[in-house]
Design a protein around this motif. Structure first.
Motif, mmCIF file in Angstrom:
data_model
loop_
_atom_site.group_PDB
_atom_site.id
_atom_site.type_symbol
_atom_site.label_atom_id
_atom_site.label_comp_id
_atom_site.label_asym_id
_atom_site.label_seq_id
_atom_site.Cartn_x
_atom_site.Cartn_y
_atom_site.Cartn_z
ATOM 1 N N ARG A 379 0.759 -1.219 0.018
ATOM 2 C CA ARG A 379 0.059 0.054 0.159
ATOM 3 C C ARG A 379 0.808 1.307 -0.198
ATOM 4 N NH1 ARG A 379 -5.718 -0.583 0.869
ATOM 5 N NH2 ARG A 379 -5.743 1.529 0.502
ATOM 6 N N HIS A 380 1.935 1.324 0.355
ATOM 7 C CA HIS A 380 2.885 2.493 0.379
ATOM 8 C C HIS A 380 3.820 2.945 -0.719
ATOM 9 C CE1 HIS A 380 1.547 2.278 4.744
ATOM 10 N NE2 HIS A 380 1.932 3.281 4.912
ATOM 11 N N GLY A 381 4.159 3.873 -1.115
ATOM 12 C CA GLY A 381 4.842 4.114 -2.052
ATOM 13 C C GLY A 381 6.175 4.591 -1.249
ATOM 14 N N ALA A 382 7.559 4.644 -1.973
ATOM 15 C CA ALA A 382 8.690 4.950 -1.134
ATOM 16 C C ALA A 382 9.095 6.458 -1.622
ATOM 17 C CB ALA A 382 9.768 4.088 -1.413
ATOM 18 N N LEU A 383 9.266 7.353 -0.747
ATOM 19 C CA LEU A 383 9.352 8.907 -1.050
ATOM 20 C C LEU A 383 10.711 9.117 -0.809
ATOM 21 C CD1 LEU A 383 6.779 11.452 -0.729
ATOM 22 C CD2 LEU A 383 9.283 11.757 0.239
ATOM 23 N N TYR A 384 11.540 9.968 -1.900
ATOM 24 C CA TYR A 384 12.678 10.302 -1.440
ATOM 25 C C TYR A 384 12.917 11.760 -1.938
ATOM 26 C CZ TYR A 384 13.947 5.184 -1.564
ATOM 27 O OH TYR A 384 14.003 3.838 -1.532
ATOM 28 N N SER A 385 13.662 12.488 -0.983
ATOM 29 C CA SER A 385 13.737 13.897 -1.109
ATOM 30 C C SER A 385 14.771 14.506 -0.175
ATOM 31 C CB SER A 385 12.534 14.719 -1.258
ATOM 32 O OG SER A 385 12.543 16.152 -1.714
ATOM 33 N N GLU A 386 15.515 15.289 -0.552
ATOM 34 C CA GLU A 386 16.348 16.116 0.178
ATOM 35 C C GLU A 386 15.725 17.404 0.828
ATOM 36 O OE1 GLU A 386 19.717 17.141 -1.839
ATOM 37 O OE2 GLU A 386 20.720 15.231 -1.673
ATOM 38 N N LEU A 410 18.512 9.038 1.743
ATOM 39 C CA LEU A 410 19.458 8.997 0.596
ATOM 40 C C LEU A 410 20.606 9.178 1.057
ATOM 41 C CD1 LEU A 410 17.342 11.555 -1.397
ATOM 42 C CD2 LEU A 410 17.857 9.281 -2.284
ATOM 43 N N PRO A 411 20.962 7.809 1.805
ATOM 44 C CA PRO A 411 22.403 7.977 2.276
ATOM 45 C C PRO A 411 23.614 8.254 1.521
ATOM 46 C CG PRO A 411 21.709 5.894 2.041
ATOM 47 C CD PRO A 411 20.595 6.284 1.787
ATOM 48 N N ALA A 412 24.525 9.279 1.775
ATOM 49 C CA ALA A 412 25.725 9.482 1.095
ATOM 50 C C ALA A 412 26.562 8.408 0.776
ATOM 51 C CB ALA A 412 26.476 10.901 1.386
ATOM 52 N N ASP A 413 26.906 7.557 1.911
ATOM 53 C CA ASP A 413 27.664 6.596 1.690
ATOM 54 C C ASP A 413 27.381 5.457 0.684
ATOM 55 O OD1 ASP A 413 25.633 5.686 3.498
ATOM 56 O OD2 ASP A 413 26.924 4.766 4.713
ATOM 57 N N TYR A 414 26.132 5.518 0.006
ATOM 58 C CA TYR A 414 25.732 4.291 -0.856
ATOM 59 C C TYR A 414 26.034 4.960 -2.218
ATOM 60 C CZ TYR A 414 22.820 1.665 2.203
ATOM 61 O OH TYR A 414 22.573 0.948 3.380
ATOM 62 N N LEU A 415 26.614 6.302 -2.294
ATOM 63 C CA LEU A 415 26.890 6.830 -3.714
ATOM 64 C C LEU A 415 28.191 6.072 -4.415
ATOM 65 C CD1 LEU A 415 26.871 10.687 -2.891
ATOM 66 C CD2 LEU A 415 25.455 9.406 -4.590
ATOM 67 N N VAL A 436 16.725 2.499 -2.804
ATOM 68 C CA VAL A 436 17.489 3.641 -2.389
ATOM 69 C C VAL A 436 18.526 3.880 -3.624
ATOM 70 C CG1 VAL A 436 19.074 4.403 -0.744
ATOM 71 C CG2 VAL A 436 17.135 3.286 -0.226
ATOM 72 N N ILE A 437 19.264 2.964 -4.169
ATOM 73 C CA ILE A 437 20.220 3.060 -5.027
ATOM 74 C C ILE A 437 19.851 3.551 -6.524
ATOM 75 C CG2 ILE A 437 21.731 1.928 -6.563
ATOM 76 C CD1 ILE A 437 23.024 1.975 -3.785
ATOM 77 N N ALA A 438 18.309 3.248 -6.580
ATOM 78 C CA ALA A 438 17.731 3.700 -7.963
ATOM 79 C C ALA A 438 17.606 5.206 -7.790
ATOM 80 C CB ALA A 438 16.659 2.983 -8.209
ATOM 81 N N ALA A 439 17.096 5.579 -6.566
ATOM 82 C CA ALA A 439 16.873 7.123 -6.425
ATOM 83 C C ALA A 439 18.054 7.706 -6.343
ATOM 84 C CB ALA A 439 16.098 7.182 -5.025
ATOM 85 N N LEU A 440 18.956 7.172 -5.589
ATOM 86 C CA LEU A 440 20.492 8.050 -5.657
ATOM 87 C C LEU A 440 20.824 8.426 -7.170
ATOM 88 C CD1 LEU A 440 22.081 6.496 -2.858
ATOM 89 C CD2 LEU A 440 21.619 8.845 -3.012
ATOM 90 N N LEU A 442 18.896 8.544 -9.882
ATOM 91 C CA LEU A 442 18.144 9.514 -10.502
ATOM 92 C C LEU A 442 18.469 10.940 -10.021
ATOM 93 C CD1 LEU A 442 14.595 7.817 -10.337
ATOM 94 C CD2 LEU A 442 16.133 8.049 -12.447
ATOM 95 N N ARG A 443 18.761 11.091 -9.017
ATOM 96 C CA ARG A 443 19.194 12.212 -8.447
ATOM 97 C C ARG A 443 20.387 12.991 -9.062
ATOM 98 N NH1 ARG A 443 21.359 12.815 -2.284
ATOM 99 N NH2 ARG A 443 23.095 11.958 -3.372
ATOM 100 N N GLU A 444 21.060 11.950 -9.653
ATOM 101 C CA GLU A 444 22.408 12.652 -10.476
ATOM 102 C C GLU A 444 21.918 13.325 -11.833
ATOM 103 O OE1 GLU A 444 25.701 12.377 -9.355
ATOM 104 O OE2 GLU A 444 24.521 12.001 -7.664
ATOM 105 N N PHE A 445 20.601 13.285 -12.046
ATOM 106 C CA PHE A 445 20.361 13.896 -13.337
ATOM 107 C C PHE A 445 19.237 15.170 -13.133
ATOM 108 C CE2 PHE A 445 21.141 9.692 -14.328
ATOM 109 C CZ PHE A 445 22.096 9.837 -15.559
ATOM 110 N N THR A 446 19.334 15.514 -11.752
ATOM 111 C CA THR A 446 18.339 16.461 -11.555
ATOM 112 C C THR A 446 19.083 18.013 -11.579
ATOM 113 O OG1 THR A 446 18.636 16.473 -9.116
ATOM 114 C CG2 THR A 446 16.979 15.285 -10.061
#
Length: 491
Positions: A379-386, A410-415, A436-440, A442-446
Motif C-alpha cells: 500500500r505504500h510508495g517509497a518517497l525520497y527527497s532532500e 538518501l545515504p551519502a555513503d551509498y553513492l 535507494v540506489i535507484a533514487a540516488l 536518478l538524483r544525479e540527473f536533477t
C-alpha cells in the motif's frame, strides 16, 4: 461513470441510506452505535425504526459496515444502514466504497447526509463511491446491471457542489489512469499511449501537447529512451503536456515512467515476473492524469508533465548488458542489467526538465523496483527527497487523499555504488538497497533542481490483487489523488 446528484428533497425514494457512527469508547467498553443526525426531513417513523435496528442487528458503525432492511409496501422500500466510523474523511471514503458494492444491484439510492457534514466529508464519500464502482473489461459480453445514480440529500445542496465536482474530477482522472494501466500491451504501446493523451487533452482548453518521435529523440540526444525502446517494433515517444494558467506563479514538472511493456530485455524476466508488466507505465499514467485534472479543475499552478514511453523488448536491436548509454545532459551510464530500464528513460526526462524547463519543483513517479514492496508492502510508495518541506507537503497531501507513502533515506555513503570504470555512472549496481540506489542514481540527473526534487517509487501500490476499500482489482491509479491534492495547495 456513476451519477451523483445533490438534492434538498428526494425525487424518488426506493432505497434510503442512513449513516451510522461508532459509539464513543467508555470505561465499560464501547458505547452503542448511533445514527448520524440529518437535517433533512425523512418519511415518518423511518429514523425511529432505523435506531431500533442498531442494537437488534448488532451494528458497530465501523467504517464500511452495511446492513439492509426490507420494508415491503412502505416508502422507502429498503433501508440501508452504512457505517461511517468516527466520521473522518478516510472513514467516509471507505464507507462510500462499501456502499457502491452493497448497492450494486440497485439502480438508484438516496443517502441522507449528516446535518453537520463538512465539504471534505462529502468529497471523500463521493470519491469512494466513484472509485469502488470502477470496472475494466474488454469484452462484448453484456454487463450486469449496476448502480446508476446516487442522490445526496442535504439541507443546503449548493454548499457541497464544489466538493462533489472536485471529487468527480479526481475520480475521473484516477479512472483514466487505471484504464491506461489496465489496458493490455497488445493494444498499448508508446504510440497508443500518446494518442490517448492527445485525445484527452483535446477536451480541455489551455493545454499544450508535444509528442517527440524517434527522429526527434535522436536529434535532441535522448539516448536513454532510445536505448530502452530500441528492441521493439513500436518506437519510443516522449510526451510533453503543459498546463499554463495565466495566473500561475509556481511551475511544477512531473515526470512518470512509461514502459508500456517490460520483458526485461536481454536480461529477460521469468514468466511470473513478466505477466503484469503492462502496469510498468503506471507512473506516466498518474502524472498525465494529474495534469489533466489540474486543467479540468483550473488550478492556478503551471504543470508540465513528461512521460518517456518505451517498450522494453528482446530482439537483435535491443540494448545489451554492458552497453554505455549517453543521456540528454551528456552523462554516460554503464548498464549491466537491461531489466533496470526505467531509470534510463527517467534520467533523460529529468535531465531535460532540469536543463530546459526551469521548474520550481520537480517530482517523478515510477514503478521502479520490486524492493519497494519488500520494504513497505503493497500500500505504500517509497518517497525520497532532500527537501524536508516538499517531502512533508506531499506526504500530507497523499495521506489526505487516502493514499500512503513513507519517506526513505538518501545515504551519502551509498553513492560509491554508482561508480563505473567505463562511464560516469553505473545505472544498476547489484549491491542491495535497490530502491535507494535507484533514487540516488536518478538524483544525479536533477542538476540545479536537486534541492527541489522528489522521487516516489510506487511499483507496489500501483496494483491491487483484489477489491479493498476504494481500490478495485487491477490498476489503482495510485498517485493521481495525492498529486491533485498537493497541486491544489500551490499557487
Amino acid at each position: 461513470m456513476l451519477a451523483i446528484r445533490l438534492t434538498a428533497g428526494p425525487g424518488r425514494l426506493d432505497t434510503l441510506v442512513l449513516p451510522v457512527h461508532t459509539g464513543a469508547a467508555t470505561d465499560g467498553g464501547d458505547a452503542p452505535a448511533t445514527l448520524a443526525p440529518t437535517g433533512s426531513a425523512l418519511p415518518d417513523g423511518v429514523s425511529a425504526e432505523a435506531a431500533a435496528l442498531l442494537p437488534a442487528a448488532r451494528l458497530t458503525g465501523r467504517a464500511g459496515e452495511t446492513y439492509r432492511h426490507l420494508r415491503p409496501t412502505r416508502t422507502p422500500g429498503r433501508l440501508l444502514l452504512l457505517g461511517v466510523g468516527e466520521g473522518t474523511d478516510r472513514h467516509w471514503r471507505t464507507a462510500g466504497a462499501a456502499l457502491a458494492r452493497a448497492a450494486s444491484d440497485e439502480t438508484h439510492i438516496t443517502l441522507a447526509l449528516p446535518a453537520d457534514a463538512a465539504e471534505g466529508t462529502v468529497r471523500a464519500l463521493v470519491e469512494g463511491l466513484l472509485l469502488a464502482s470502477y470496472r475494466f473489461r474488454m469484452t462484448d459480453a453484456g454487463e450486469r446491471p449496476a448502480l446508476a445514480e446516487v442522490e445526496l440529500l442535504a439541507t443546503d445542496p449548493d454548499g457541497y457542489r464544489d466538493a462533489v465536482d472536485t471529487a468527480r474530477t479526481t475520480a475521473e482522472m484516477t479512472r483514466f489512469a487505471r484504464d491506461l494501466t489496465n489496458t493490455p500491451s497488445s493494444v498499448k504501446n508508446p504510440q497508443w499511449f500518446a494518442a490517448q493523451v492527445e485525445a484527452a487533452a483535446a477536451d480541455l482548453p489551455d493545454l499544450h501537447l508535444r509528442v517527440r518521435g524517434p527522429e526527434e529523440l535522436a536529434a535532441e540526444g535522448f539516448g536513454g529512451i532510445l536505448a530502452v525502446g530500441g528492441g521493439s517494433a513500436s518506437p519510443p515517444r516522449l510526451v510533453e503536456l503543459d498546463w499554463r494558467p495565466a495566473d500561475a506563479r509556481t511551475h511544477v514538472v512531473l515526470v512518470g515512467k512509461g514502459i508500456t511493456f517490460d520483458t526485461g530485455g536481454i536480461s529477460i524476466k521469468p514468466v511470473p515476473a513478466m505477466k503484469l508488466m503492462r502496469k510498468d507505465m503506471a507512473g506516466a499514467a498518474a502524472v498525465v492524469a494529474a495534469t489533466l485534472g489540474a486543467a479540468a479543475l483550473r488550478l492556478p499552478v503551471r504543470v508540465t508533465t513528461l512521460a518517456p514511453l518505451a517498450e522494453n523488448m528482446v530482439s537483435g536491436s535491443a540494448f545489451r548488458p554492458g552497453d554505455i548509454i549517453r543521456h540528454y545532459d551528456g552523462t554516460t551510464s554503464e548498464t549491466t542489467n537491461s531489466d533496470a530500464e526505467g531509470r534510463l528513460v527517467l534520467a533523460d526526462a529529468l535531465a531535460y526538465a532540469a536543463r530546459e524547463l526551469a521548474p520550481d519543483l520537480l517530482v517523478d513517479l515510477a514503478t521502479l523496483t520490486g524492493a519497494n514492496a519488500v520494504a513497505l508492502g503493497k500500500r505504500h510508495g517509497a518517497l525520497y527527497s532532500e527537501n524536508d518541506q516538499l517531502a512533508a507537503d506531499l506526504l500530507a497531501a497523499i495521506d489526505a487523499a487516502g493514499e500512503a507513502a513513507w519517506r526513505m533515506p538518501l545515504p551519502a555513503d551509498y553513492l560509491e555504488h554508482l561508480g563505473s570504470d567505463l562511464a560516469d555512472l553505473h545505472s544498476s549496481p547489484d549491491r542491495g538497497a535497490g530502491s535507494v540506489i535507484a533514487a540516488l542514481y536518478l538524483r544525479e540527473f536533477t542538476g540545479d533542481t536537486r534541492d527541489r526534487w522528489l522521487h516516489i517509487d510506487m511499483s507496489a501500490p500501483s496494483w491491487a490483487d483484489g477489491d479493498d476499500a476504494e481500490l478495485t482489482r487491477g490498476a489503482t491509479g495510485w498517485g493521481v489523488r495525492g498529486l491533485l491534492r498537493w497541486l491544489g495547495t500551490l499557487s
